[in-house]
Design an enzyme around this catalytic site. Structure first.
Site, PDB file in Angstrom:
ATOM      1  N   LYS A 202      33.928   9.618  83.079  1.00  0.00           N
ATOM      2  CA  LYS A 202      32.794   8.925  83.697  1.00  0.00           C
ATOM      3  C   LYS A 202      31.792   8.552  82.612  1.00  0.00           C
ATOM      4  O   LYS A 202      31.155   9.428  82.028  1.00  0.00           O
ATOM      5  CB  LYS A 202      32.096   9.827  84.731  1.00  0.00           C
ATOM      6  N   GLU A 276      28.553  19.898  75.261  1.00  0.00           N
ATOM      7  CA  GLU A 276      27.806  19.492  74.071  1.00  0.00           C
ATOM      8  C   GLU A 276      26.461  19.007  74.571  1.00  0.00           C
ATOM      9  O   GLU A 276      26.376  17.920  75.144  1.00  0.00           O
ATOM     10  CB  GLU A 276      28.525  18.353  73.342  1.00  0.00           C
ATOM     11  N   CYS A 310      21.323  13.659  69.394  1.00  0.00           N
ATOM     12  CA  CYS A 310      21.180  15.102  69.644  1.00  0.00           C
ATOM     13  C   CYS A 310      20.977  15.894  68.355  1.00  0.00           C
ATOM     14  O   CYS A 310      20.368  16.954  68.373  1.00  0.00           O
ATOM     15  CB  CYS A 310      22.382  15.613  70.402  1.00  0.00           C
ATOM     16  N   GLU A 408      13.083  18.787  73.045  1.00  0.00           N
ATOM     17  CA  GLU A 408      13.737  17.581  72.541  1.00  0.00           C
ATOM     18  C   GLU A 408      12.956  16.333  72.981  1.00  0.00           C
ATOM     19  O   GLU A 408      12.652  16.179  74.158  1.00  0.00           O
ATOM     20  CB  GLU A 408      15.149  17.535  73.131  1.00  0.00           C
TER      21      GLU A 408
HETATM   22  P1  NAD Z   1      22.275  13.264  80.876  1.00  0.00           P
HETATM   23  O1  NAD Z   1      22.588  14.702  80.936  1.00  0.00           O
HETATM   24  O2  NAD Z   1      21.219  12.717  81.721  1.00  0.00           O
HETATM   25  O3  NAD Z   1      23.576  12.407  81.211  1.00  0.00           O
HETATM   26  C1  NAD Z   1      24.810  12.641  80.530  1.00  0.00           C
HETATM   27  C2  NAD Z   1      25.940  12.369  81.493  1.00  0.00           C
HETATM   28  O4  NAD Z   1      25.899  13.396  82.481  1.00  0.00           O
HETATM   29  C3  NAD Z   1      25.819  11.035  82.235  1.00  0.00           C
HETATM   30  O5  NAD Z   1      27.103  10.466  82.390  1.00  0.00           O
HETATM   31  C4  NAD Z   1      25.251  11.444  83.575  1.00  0.00           C
HETATM   32  O6  NAD Z   1      25.597  10.555  84.603  1.00  0.00           O
HETATM   33  C5  NAD Z   1      25.891  12.806  83.773  1.00  0.00           C
HETATM   34  N1  NAD Z   1      25.166  13.718  84.656  1.00  0.00           N
HETATM   35  C6  NAD Z   1      23.838  13.787  84.899  1.00  0.00           C
HETATM   36  N2  NAD Z   1      23.572  14.758  85.804  1.00  0.00           N
HETATM   37  C7  NAD Z   1      24.764  15.316  86.133  1.00  0.00           C
HETATM   38  C8  NAD Z   1      25.159  16.355  87.023  1.00  0.00           C
HETATM   39  N3  NAD Z   1      24.272  17.007  87.766  1.00  0.00           N
HETATM   40  N4  NAD Z   1      26.460  16.676  87.098  1.00  0.00           N
HETATM   41  C9  NAD Z   1      27.385  16.028  86.355  1.00  0.00           C
HETATM   42  N5  NAD Z   1      27.074  15.015  85.509  1.00  0.00           N
HETATM   43  C10 NAD Z   1      25.789  14.666  85.401  1.00  0.00           C
HETATM   44  O7  NAD Z   1      22.065  12.972  79.341  1.00  0.00           O
HETATM   45  P2  NAD Z   1      21.745  11.571  78.692  1.00  0.00           P
HETATM   46  O8  NAD Z   1      20.310  11.329  78.971  1.00  0.00           O
HETATM   47  O9  NAD Z   1      22.764  10.555  79.056  1.00  0.00           O
HETATM   48  O10 NAD Z   1      22.001  11.903  77.162  1.00  0.00           O
HETATM   49  C11 NAD Z   1      21.028  12.500  76.412  1.00  0.00           C
HETATM   50  C12 NAD Z   1      21.288  13.990  76.263  1.00  0.00           C
HETATM   51  O11 NAD Z   1      22.598  14.208  75.766  1.00  0.00           O
HETATM   52  C13 NAD Z   1      20.350  14.598  75.269  1.00  0.00           C
HETATM   53  O12 NAD Z   1      19.877  15.844  75.712  1.00  0.00           O
HETATM   54  C14 NAD Z   1      21.223  14.758  74.032  1.00  0.00           C
HETATM   55  O13 NAD Z   1      20.765  15.711  73.137  1.00  0.00           O
HETATM   56  C15 NAD Z   1      22.543  15.068  74.622  1.00  0.00           C
HETATM   57  N6  NAD Z   1      23.622  14.741  73.678  1.00  0.00           N
HETATM   58  C16 NAD Z   1      24.282  15.762  73.064  1.00  0.00           C
HETATM   59  C17 NAD Z   1      25.277  15.494  72.127  1.00  0.00           C
HETATM   60  C18 NAD Z   1      26.011  16.608  71.430  1.00  0.00           C
HETATM   61  O14 NAD Z   1      26.991  16.330  70.760  1.00  0.00           O
HETATM   62  N7  NAD Z   1      25.599  17.840  71.559  1.00  0.00           N
HETATM   63  C19 NAD Z   1      25.611  14.171  71.836  1.00  0.00           C
HETATM   64  C20 NAD Z   1      24.926  13.152  72.481  1.00  0.00           C
HETATM   65  C21 NAD Z   1      23.937  13.456  73.416  1.00  0.00           C
END
Ligand code: NAD
Length: 506
Positions: A202, A276, A310, A408
């Protein structure tokens, strides 16, 4: 939008957003089919989502359907059916397919980069790196698939020969964030396919285009059902994937809150979880550091992808004796950063933030930091639209324990705190819920070996930051999650071991 930070500085002091000619980044004919990709075919039917918006000029790009239970069930069933044959392929067969995927990515790199720019507003330097790195992780995983082995076969108990097999897990659900839509998907899909699993992926609801294009580009080389894509919001489709009985392992790259939601939804079916999550990377600048090189290094490591990264170098902890000199050099570097739209030139370093909501979130963070005593050394404001731009910003005099030092930001913002000695620097660096990445800047050889061991982060760089390679593991501790992307360890995480023991005593 009005915040106190947008009003108190003369407009001519601010960086200008450079804009290109405004021609469409992607022609109609180059767009991928706008729908789910299930069992080798696109399905563009169903109720549509909120519109996709180009964050650099706010124009509506497309409308996409949302998956419901029926689409998710179909995707999980297709992945389970495909697993029977795909899980039984040899490493060599899988490696050849992964290399073919990498070739397709390289052949269409320019188009994939433009689609990524359309969804995210990223500058060409970032999209080029994203696409090249996505191809590379498929190449690495192809090699790794052929060298992954179980423990050596031997008699560890008299008359009993043991073999330890490494097997695929089955159907892996993958949830991708918006900050690196193609690359984060590739980091998961490559090792998952390499070990013989099949996938239901997804993408983030804001950024599905590059992954849909990849599916279209490789549809003729990947067997139907091995890779499936379902579109939709996290709280609905992501949550349903996490609890779905047909998904054997769920992998998320996203925020800490989403990680918690995924892990608890997965608990019911006891499926394996790979997370992650977010980061708050401390940057420890010691009194013996090469300050000029450090400031130049942070220009890239802090503002890459507009700080929506991140592992970004966001939280500087600098020795008090050199703090003033260092901040001066850092501000000078930040002053030179070109900000603009994806078509404004190859030299653009910072683009817009992903959405208006996120822009407001970052500006509110800058406001609250000032209320907590921080001072804006440069930047601090929204830039005139259209587009969700925020000035590259440095906040100084940030106090220990305040939100700016702990949470963050995920935007183009560096915070600066000072410390008096090494023990204090290490203690304060570790005093966050996150544990993804950190860096140490010093010319002292002993310190460069000793301090990284004391830091509670999954990656620690010395005299560098945000330098990654497909061979090296990436992942966090504590609130940043568990599991590893990249490296042979990702293939281990997406597979399982089985001990077979044969009693050959007579
Ligand atoms: P997000 O958590 O809002 O969304 C990430 C994904 O999770 C999206 O596809 C979203 O639709 C899905 N999602 C949201 N709520 C969910 C739920 N309740 N159940 C299942 N899926 C759900 O994050 P974002 O805003 O898209 O990305 C930014 C975040 O991702 C930041 O905190 C960043 O640090 C982190 N990130 C981490 C890494 C890493 O390698 N550690 C890499 C990139 C981004």
């Amino acid at each position: 939008m009005t915040t106190s930070t947008t009003t108190d500085r003369a407009a001519d002091e601010r960086v200008q957003v450079r804009r290109g000619a405004g021609d469409p980044l992607v022609a109609e004919a180059e767009m991928p089919p706008l729908g789910h990709f299930i069992d080798g075919a696109f399905d563009t039917t169903g109720p549509v989502s909120a519109p996709l918006v180009d964050p650099s000029d706010e124009h509506q790009v497309a409308l996409l359907p949302q998956a419901g239970t029926a689409e998710l069930d179909r995707a999980a069933d297709a992945a389970a059916a495909a697993f029977a044959a795909w899980g039984a392929t040899t490493p060599r067969e899988r490696a050849e397919l992964l290399l073919a995927i990498a070739d397709r990515i390289d052949a269409e790199a320019e188009l994939l980069g433009r689609l990524e720019a359309l969804d995210t507003g990223k500058p060409p330097s970032v999209t080029a790196d994203d696409v090249a790195s996505a191809a590379d992780v498929f190449r690495f995983s192809a090699g790794a698939a052929r060298s992954l082995t179980g423990l050596g076969t031997a008699d560890y108990v008299a008359d009993h020969t043991s073999l330890v097999l490494r097997e695929p897990v089955g159907v892996v659900g993958v949830i991708v964030p918006w900050n690196y839509p193609l690359l984060m998907a590739a980091w998961k899909i490559a090792p998952i396919l390499a070990v013989g699993d099949t996938a239901v992926v997804k993408p983030a609801e804001l950024t599905p285009l590059s992954l849909l294009k990849l599916a279209e580009l490789i549809a003729d080389i990947v067997p139907a059902g091995v890779l499936n894509i379902v579109l939709g919001r996290g709280r609905e489709v992501g949550a349903a994937m996490s609890s779905h009985p047909g998904v054997d392992l769920i992998a998320l790259t996203g925020s800490v809150g989403s990680g918690r939601a995924v892990a608890s939804a997965a608990a019911e079916s006891l499926k394996r979880v790979h997370l992650e999550l977010g980061g708050k990377a401390p940057v420890l600048v010691f009194e013996d550091a090469d300050l000029e090189a450090t400031a130049a290094g942070l220009r890239s490591a802090s503002f890459w992808n507009s700080g929506q990264e991140c592992g970004a170098a966001t939280r500087v902890l600098v020795h008090e004796d050199v703090a003033d000199r260092f901040v001066e050099q850092l501000v000078e570097q930040v002053r030179q950063i070109p900000v603009g739209t994806p078509d404004a030139g190859e030299d653009i370093e910072v683009g817009p933030l992903i959405s208006q909501t996120h822009q407001e979130r970052v500006l509110a963070f800058i406001d609250r930091a000032q209320q907590d005593g921080a001072r804006v050394a440069i930047g601090g404001a929204a830039l005139p639209g259209p587009g969700y731009f925020v000035e590259p910003t440095v906040l100084v005099d940030v106090r220990e324990g305040t939100e700016a030092a702990r949470e963050e930001v995920f935007g183009p913002v560096i915070t600066v705190e000072t410390f008096a000695d090494e023990d204090e620097a290490v203690r304060r660096a570790n005093d966050v819920v996150y544990g993804l990445a950190a860096s140490v800047w010093t010319r002292d050889a002993a310190r460069s070996l000793d301090v990284p061991r004391r830091l509670d982060f999954g990656t620690v760089w010395v005299n560098s930051h945000l330098v990654l390679a497909s061979e090296l593991p990436w992942g966090g501790f504590k609130g940043s999650g568990y599991g590893r992307d990249l490296s042979i360890h990702a293939l281990e995480d997406f597979s399982r071991t089985k001990h077979v023991q044969i009693n050959h005593g007579r």
